[in-house]
Design a protein around this motif. Structure first.
Motif, PDB file in Angstrom:
ATOM      1  N   ALA A 110      -3.514  -4.889 -20.774  1.00 40.05           N
ATOM      2  CA  ALA A 110      -2.355  -5.607 -20.326  1.00 40.05           C
ATOM      3  C   ALA A 110      -1.847  -5.190 -19.408  1.00 40.05           C
ATOM      4  O   ALA A 110      -0.379  -5.215 -19.043  1.00 40.05           O
ATOM      5  N   ALA A 111      -2.667  -5.835 -17.902  1.00 41.85           N
ATOM      6  CA  ALA A 111      -2.261  -5.289 -16.348  1.00 41.85           C
ATOM      7  C   ALA A 111      -2.906  -6.113 -15.232  1.00 41.85           C
ATOM      8  O   ALA A 111      -3.660  -5.567 -14.855  1.00 41.85           O
ATOM      9  N   MET A 112      -1.631  -6.602 -14.959  1.00 42.12           N
ATOM     10  CA  MET A 112      -1.875  -7.370 -13.705  1.00 42.12           C
ATOM     11  C   MET A 112      -1.501  -7.497 -12.977  1.00 42.12           C
ATOM     12  O   MET A 112      -0.121  -7.210 -12.777  1.00 42.12           O
ATOM     13  N   LEU A 113      -1.833  -6.956 -11.251  1.00 46.14           N
ATOM     14  CA  LEU A 113      -1.192  -6.756  -9.980  1.00 46.14           C
ATOM     15  C   LEU A 113      -0.855  -7.789  -9.200  1.00 46.14           C
ATOM     16  O   LEU A 113      -1.734  -8.050  -8.460  1.00 46.14           O
ATOM     17  N   PHE A 114       0.195  -9.354  -9.598  1.00 41.33           N
ATOM     18  CA  PHE A 114       0.649 -10.367  -7.932  1.00 41.33           C
ATOM     19  C   PHE A 114       0.695 -10.086  -7.352  1.00 41.33           C
ATOM     20  O   PHE A 114       1.927  -9.671  -7.275  1.00 41.33           O
ATOM     21  N   GLU A 115       0.146 -10.518  -5.842  1.00 43.33           N
ATOM     22  CA  GLU A 115       1.291 -10.694  -4.963  1.00 43.33           C
ATOM     23  C   GLU A 115       1.736 -12.434  -4.207  1.00 43.33           C
ATOM     24  O   GLU A 115       0.376 -12.778  -4.850  1.00 43.33           O
ATOM     25  N   TRP A 126      -4.471  -7.202  -6.877  1.00 39.33           N
ATOM     26  CA  TRP A 126      -4.130  -6.467  -6.432  1.00 39.33           C
ATOM     27  C   TRP A 126      -5.059  -5.371  -7.425  1.00 39.33           C
ATOM     28  O   TRP A 126      -4.699  -5.686  -8.746  1.00 39.33           O
ATOM     29  N   GLY A 127      -5.888  -4.495  -7.017  1.00 33.75           N
ATOM     30  CA  GLY A 127      -6.902  -4.067  -8.039  1.00 33.75           C
ATOM     31  C   GLY A 127      -7.590  -4.686  -9.201  1.00 33.75           C
ATOM     32  O   GLY A 127      -7.707  -4.119 -10.535  1.00 33.75           O
ATOM     33  N   PRO A 128      -8.406  -5.937  -8.802  1.00 34.53           N
ATOM     34  CA  PRO A 128      -9.326  -6.377 -10.407  1.00 34.53           C
ATOM     35  C   PRO A 128      -9.607  -5.491 -10.463  1.00 34.53           C
ATOM     36  O   PRO A 128      -9.962  -4.873 -10.046  1.00 34.53           O
ATOM     37  N   ASN A 129     -10.112  -6.057 -12.094  1.00 38.83           N
ATOM     38  CA  ASN A 129     -11.093  -4.611 -13.233  1.00 38.83           C
ATOM     39  C   ASN A 129     -10.731  -3.308 -12.220  1.00 38.83           C
ATOM     40  O   ASN A 129     -11.440  -2.733 -13.407  1.00 38.83           O
ATOM     41  N   SER A 130      -9.317  -2.709 -11.999  1.00 41.41           N
ATOM     42  CA  SER A 130      -8.979  -1.416 -12.129  1.00 41.41           C
ATOM     43  C   SER A 130      -9.466  -0.679 -13.197  1.00 41.41           C
ATOM     44  O   SER A 130      -8.889  -1.097 -14.348  1.00 41.41           O
ATOM     45  N   TYR A 131      -9.703   0.429 -13.053  1.00 40.62           N
ATOM     46  CA  TYR A 131     -10.107   0.959 -14.366  1.00 40.62           C
ATOM     47  C   TYR A 131      -8.817   2.290 -14.707  1.00 40.62           C
ATOM     48  O   TYR A 131      -8.502   2.445 -16.099  1.00 40.62           O
ATOM     49  N   TRP A 148       2.384   0.808  -5.258  1.00 38.01           N
ATOM     50  CA  TRP A 148       2.787   1.887  -6.275  1.00 38.01           C
ATOM     51  C   TRP A 148       2.993   1.232  -7.934  1.00 38.01           C
ATOM     52  O   TRP A 148       3.962   0.318  -7.406  1.00 38.01           O
ATOM     53  N   ILE A 149       1.579   1.354  -8.428  1.00 39.68           N
ATOM     54  CA  ILE A 149       1.834   1.054  -9.918  1.00 39.68           C
ATOM     55  C   ILE A 149       2.121   2.358 -10.952  1.00 39.68           C
ATOM     56  O   ILE A 149       1.266   3.056 -10.386  1.00 39.68           O
ATOM     57  N   THR A 150       2.806   1.995 -11.924  1.00 41.60           N
ATOM     58  CA  THR A 150       3.204   3.496 -13.033  1.00 41.60           C
ATOM     59  C   THR A 150       2.634   2.076 -13.982  1.00 41.60           C
ATOM     60  O   THR A 150       3.103   1.504 -14.856  1.00 41.60           O
ATOM     61  N   ASP A 151       1.523   2.827 -14.932  1.00 47.72           N
ATOM     62  CA  ASP A 151       0.424   1.618 -15.713  1.00 47.72           C
ATOM     63  C   ASP A 151       1.165   3.059 -16.861  1.00 47.72           C
ATOM     64  O   ASP A 151       0.503   4.080 -17.394  1.00 47.72           O
ATOM     65  N   GLU A 152       1.571   2.112 -18.021  1.00 44.28           N
ATOM     66  CA  GLU A 152       2.604   3.009 -18.906  1.00 44.28           C
ATOM     67  C   GLU A 152       1.030   3.681 -19.757  1.00 44.28           C
ATOM     68  O   GLU A 152       1.228   4.297 -20.687  1.00 44.28           O
ATOM     69  N   GLY A 153       0.016   2.464 -19.882  1.00 45.40           N
ATOM     70  CA  GLY A 153      -1.690   2.884 -20.862  1.00 45.40           C
ATOM     71  C   GLY A 153      -2.104   3.905 -20.197  1.00 45.40           C
ATOM     72  O   GLY A 153      -3.474   4.087 -21.435  1.00 45.40           O
ATOM     73  N   SER A 154      -3.012   3.492 -19.393  1.00 50.94           N
ATOM     74  CA  SER A 154      -3.962   4.447 -18.595  1.00 50.94           C
ATOM     75  C   SER A 154      -2.914   6.158 -18.174  1.00 50.94           C
ATOM     76  O   SER A 154      -3.869   6.746 -17.746  1.00 50.94           O
ATOM     77  N   ASN A 155      -1.807   5.753 -18.209  1.00 47.52           N
ATOM     78  CA  ASN A 155      -1.263   7.498 -17.829  1.00 47.52           C
ATOM     79  C   ASN A 155      -1.557   7.702 -16.313  1.00 47.52           C
ATOM     80  O   ASN A 155      -1.436   8.526 -15.877  1.00 47.52           O
ATOM     81  N   VAL A 156      -1.218   6.710 -15.674  1.00 53.06           N
ATOM     82  CA  VAL A 156      -2.220   6.858 -13.903  1.00 53.06           C
ATOM     83  C   VAL A 156      -0.632   6.436 -13.137  1.00 53.06           C
ATOM     84  O   VAL A 156       0.197   4.957 -13.561  1.00 53.06           O
ATOM     85  N   VAL A 157      -0.429   6.865 -11.812  1.00 52.95           N
ATOM     86  CA  VAL A 157       0.216   6.304 -11.021  1.00 52.95           C
ATOM     87  C   VAL A 157      -0.820   5.943  -9.686  1.00 52.95           C
ATOM     88  O   VAL A 157      -1.559   6.910  -9.157  1.00 52.95           O
ATOM     89  N   VAL A 158      -0.966   5.099  -9.254  1.00 49.78           N
ATOM     90  CA  VAL A 158      -2.121   3.711  -7.839  1.00 49.78           C
ATOM     91  C   VAL A 158      -0.975   3.914  -6.672  1.00 49.78           C
ATOM     92  O   VAL A 158       0.367   3.103  -6.857  1.00 49.78           O
ATOM     93  N   LYS A 159      -1.397   4.430  -6.177  1.00 58.82           N
ATOM     94  CA  LYS A 159      -0.402   4.346  -4.868  1.00 58.82           C
ATOM     95  C   LYS A 159      -2.220   3.218  -4.167  1.00 58.82           C
ATOM     96  O   LYS A 159      -3.145   3.784  -3.741  1.00 58.82           O
ATOM     97  N   TYR A 160      -1.474   1.997  -3.451  1.00 62.62           N
ATOM     98  CA  TYR A 160      -2.374   1.145  -2.452  1.00 62.62           C
ATOM     99  C   TYR A 160      -1.553   0.857  -1.686  1.00 62.62           C
ATOM    100  O   TYR A 160      -0.297   0.770  -0.676  1.00 62.62           O
ATOM    101  N   ARG A 161      -2.560   1.328  -0.378  1.00 60.18           N
ATOM    102  CA  ARG A 161      -2.405   0.922   0.791  1.00 60.18           C
ATOM    103  C   ARG A 161      -1.972  -0.698   1.371  1.00 60.18           C
ATOM    104  O   ARG A 161      -2.063  -1.392   0.850  1.00 60.18           O
TER     105      ARG A 161
END
Length: 367
Positions: A110-115, A126-131, A148-161
């Motif tokens: 349950a995580a999708m990033l839209f622009e 952004w980041g379709p089908n991201s692990y 930057w996204i913070t994902d509570e379920g996967s326990n990661v913070v991802v930085k996108y250029r």
């Protein structure tokens, strides 16, 4: 050993808001009915805490706010719970939302990033089908337009250029096979909370930076600490544990920083904001904003701290913690709780809020 896995998926459907819906709330607006407070305070506070907050709001100017519900359409996709909102320097809006399809994180993602562009036209995902897509929590944009996204379920913070390529991943997603082994093959029935470890999150909630680009993560529901990383992503230090004393959190649900590099942590269940310097030295504790779900600081030389409550109230404070105004938003939505999950401060008069109860993003203009 042979075993059979049965997966049950629950799908929620929602209704989009109308175009350009505007709701204006002022001092004469009808207030939502009071809710009973559970023992010990928490999100709604004890009776004593509610009375103290009510008295503070009565003595403080109520701000008149125009609320515009944004019509955000993504072809072939439902927006879902709009838990994260942010904008970049070009006026593009980013929405991190709890919607998605099956993924490798304990069932469904349950995580999708839209622009969206400044006219609110959909640009891309952004980041379709991201692990790293598991359960969305917040999105932020830094001064260089990195997202930057913070994902509570996967326990990661991802930085996108700015071109949507991955620049950095903080934290580590649990291997699905490890989870299956423990809870299916070995018969574990309860998922315990392991001790906090350097560089590993446990349901993180938000991210911010200081003037030098060092990274600070609110980590989160289970680790209940403030974690610092150097700007290259290497682990630096952390402070905090679960509790209600100084330097304890329940949980750290949002985070922001000011022009001096001080870090503000929304200690939601303890109904306060704790402030630290860039070396994680405690500076002060701020109260008077209900239960802070999210924080942002306004741009410019004269900064304000804006806090959003799950009941839809926005609080405007100076950086020393004095409440200078407050506003009621989100009335008439037919829901309660999680009416503000994240705030983005475009200025001290214009805010954007993500609402996970009614699946909307709104532009707030303080008149």
């Amino acid at each position: 050993m042979k075993f059979r896995i049965i997966v049950t998926t629950v799908v929620a459907l929602g209704v989009a808001a109308g175009v350009g819906q505007r709701l204006t709330w002022g001092a004469a607006a009808q207030q939502p009915p009071p809710r009973p407070a559970p023992a010990g305070g928490g999100l709604f506070g004890t009776a004593e805490q509610q009375a103290k907050q009510a008295a503070l709001e009565k003595a403080t100017p109520q701000l008149k706010v125009t609320e515009e519900i944004l019509r955000l359409n993504v072809p072939g996709q439902t927006i879902g719970e709009a838990v994260g909102v942010a904008k970049n320097s070009k006026g593009h809006l980013f929405v991190f939302t709890r919607t998605g399809k099956t993924a490798t994180v304990k069932g469904s993602a349950a995580a999708m990033l839209f622009e969206f562009d400044p006219s609110l036209k959909f640009v891309k995902e952004w980041g379709p089908n991201s692990y790293g897509a598991g359960f969305a929590h917040t999105v932020r944009v830094d001064k260089d337009d990195n997202v930057w996204i913070t994902d509570e379920g996967s326990n990661v913070v991802v930085k996108y250029r700015p071109d949507a390529t991955v620049a950095m991943v903080l934290g580590r997603k649990e291997e699905p096979l490890d989870w299956l082994e423990r809870f299916v093959e070995e018969g574990h029935h309860l998922e315990g909370t392991p001790p906090a470890r350097p560089g590993v999150f446990n349901r993180p909630t938000d991210v911010t930076w200081d003037r030098d680009g060092n990274i600070f993560v609110a980590d989160g529901y289970n680790n209940s600490r403030l974690a610092k990383f150097n700007k290259d992503g290497s682990w630096a230090k952390a402070i905090g544990e679960r509790g209600n004393g100084p330097n304890q959190f329940n949980p750290p649900h949002g985070i922001t920083s000011d022009n001096n590099g001080n870090i503000y942590v929304a200690d939601r269940g303890n109904r306060r904001v704790q402030v630290f310097d860039a070396e994680l030295k405690p500076l002060r504790i701020i109260e008077g904003m209900g239960a802070p779900w999210t924080l942002c600081t306004t741009p410019g030389p004269k900064q304000y701290l804006m806090s959003g409550d799950g009941n839809g109230k926005v609080y405007k404070m100076d950086l020393d913690g004095k409440l200078v105004g407050w506003a009621q938003t989100s009335l008439g939505h037919g829901q309660s709780g999680c009416l503000i999950h994240e705030l983005h401060c475009e200025s001290d008069r214009v805010l954007y809020k993500g609402d996970c109860s009614t699946w909307t993003v709104a532009k707030l203009t303080i008149n």
